[in-house]
Design a protein around this motif. Structure first.
Motif, PDB file in Angstrom:
ATOM      1  N   CYS A  21       0.818  -1.219   0.000  1.00 44.92           N
ATOM      2  CA  CYS A  21       0.000   0.000   0.000  1.00 44.92           C
ATOM      3  C   CYS A  21       0.853   1.270   0.000  1.00 44.92           C
ATOM      4  O   CYS A  21       0.319   2.377  -0.078  1.00 44.92           O
ATOM      5  CB  CYS A  21      -0.914   0.019   1.222  1.00 44.92           C
ATOM      6  N   GLN A  68      -7.000  -4.465   6.267  1.00 45.08           N
ATOM      7  CA  GLN A  68      -8.137  -3.812   5.608  1.00 45.08           C
ATOM      8  C   GLN A  68      -8.065  -2.295   5.797  1.00 45.08           C
ATOM      9  O   GLN A  68      -8.289  -1.527   4.866  1.00 45.08           O
ATOM     10  CB  GLN A  68      -9.448  -4.355   6.153  1.00 45.08           C
ATOM     11  N   TYR A  69      -7.746  -1.857   6.996  1.00 45.38           N
ATOM     12  CA  TYR A  69      -7.606  -0.428   7.269  1.00 45.38           C
ATOM     13  C   TYR A  69      -6.521   0.180   6.383  1.00 45.38           C
ATOM     14  O   TYR A  69      -6.722   1.236   5.775  1.00 45.38           O
ATOM     15  CB  TYR A  69      -7.277  -0.183   8.747  1.00 45.38           C
ATOM     16  N   ARG A  72      -7.761   0.329   2.697  1.00 49.07           N
ATOM     17  CA  ARG A  72      -8.775   1.374   2.503  1.00 49.07           C
ATOM     18  C   ARG A  72      -8.187   2.772   2.637  1.00 49.07           C
ATOM     19  O   ARG A  72      -8.516   3.655   1.856  1.00 49.07           O
ATOM     20  CB  ARG A  72      -9.918   1.199   3.493  1.00 49.07           C
ATOM     21  N   SER A  73      -7.322   2.975   3.608  1.00 56.20           N
ATOM     22  CA  SER A  73      -6.776   4.313   3.826  1.00 56.20           C
ATOM     23  C   SER A  73      -5.790   4.713   2.733  1.00 56.20           C
ATOM     24  O   SER A  73      -5.562   5.894   2.510  1.00 56.20           O
ATOM     25  CB  SER A  73      -6.127   4.417   5.204  1.00 56.20           C
ATOM     26  N   SER A  75      -6.276   3.713  -0.432  1.00 58.82           N
ATOM     27  CA  SER A  75      -7.062   3.622  -1.676  1.00 58.82           C
ATOM     28  C   SER A  75      -6.491   2.596  -2.649  1.00 58.82           C
ATOM     29  O   SER A  75      -6.573   2.763  -3.860  1.00 58.82           O
ATOM     30  CB  SER A  75      -7.175   4.990  -2.355  1.00 58.82           C
ATOM     31  N   GLU A  77      -7.203  -0.234  -4.354  1.00 62.78           N
ATOM     32  CA  GLU A  77      -8.379  -1.026  -4.714  1.00 62.78           C
ATOM     33  C   GLU A  77      -8.034  -2.463  -5.086  1.00 62.78           C
ATOM     34  O   GLU A  77      -8.876  -3.353  -4.949  1.00 62.78           O
ATOM     35  CB  GLU A  77      -9.138  -0.338  -5.845  1.00 62.78           C
ATOM     36  N   LEU A  80      -8.467  -4.487  -2.061  1.00 63.58           N
ATOM     37  CA  LEU A  80      -9.813  -4.519  -1.483  1.00 63.58           C
ATOM     38  C   LEU A  80     -10.724  -5.519  -2.164  1.00 63.58           C
ATOM     39  O   LEU A  80     -11.660  -6.007  -1.562  1.00 63.58           O
ATOM     40  CB  LEU A  80     -10.454  -3.121  -1.550  1.00 63.58           C
TER      41      LEU A  80
END
Length: 86
Positions: A21, A68-69, A72-73, A75, A77, A80
């Motif tokens: 990420c 997951q955090y 999502r934080s 972005s 995708e 996700l």
């Protein structure tokens, strides 16, 4: 936060997701049985490590919830999935 145990797969998983990420984490190693470990477990209401601290107060103490955090934080995708089942 993570413990001094060697081979904490859950902590390794979180580090891998963070790297994917592009999120930099500061790892704080807490000694097993220490006062700090007991305080963190009481605050997080969970008895396992790793624990992610977000800001001053929020603690996330499940490796999948942390992953997951992070996804999502950031972005990201691709991590996700296309729907709730992926």
């Amino acid at each position: 936060f993570t413990t001094s145990n060697v081979g904490n797969v859950n902590a390794d998983f979180v580090v891998i997701v963070a790297n994917l990420c592009g999120v930099k984490l500061e790892e704080v190693v807490v000694e097993k049985g220490s006062k700090e470990e007991k305080e963190l477990i009481n605050k997080a209401c969970h008895t396992t490590f790793p624990i992610l601290q977000v800001g001053d107060q929020t603690l996330i103490s499940d490796s999948f919830a942390i992953a997951q955090y992070l996804a999502r934080s950031s972005s990201n995708e691709k991590l996700l999935g296309a729907n709730d089942f992926e």
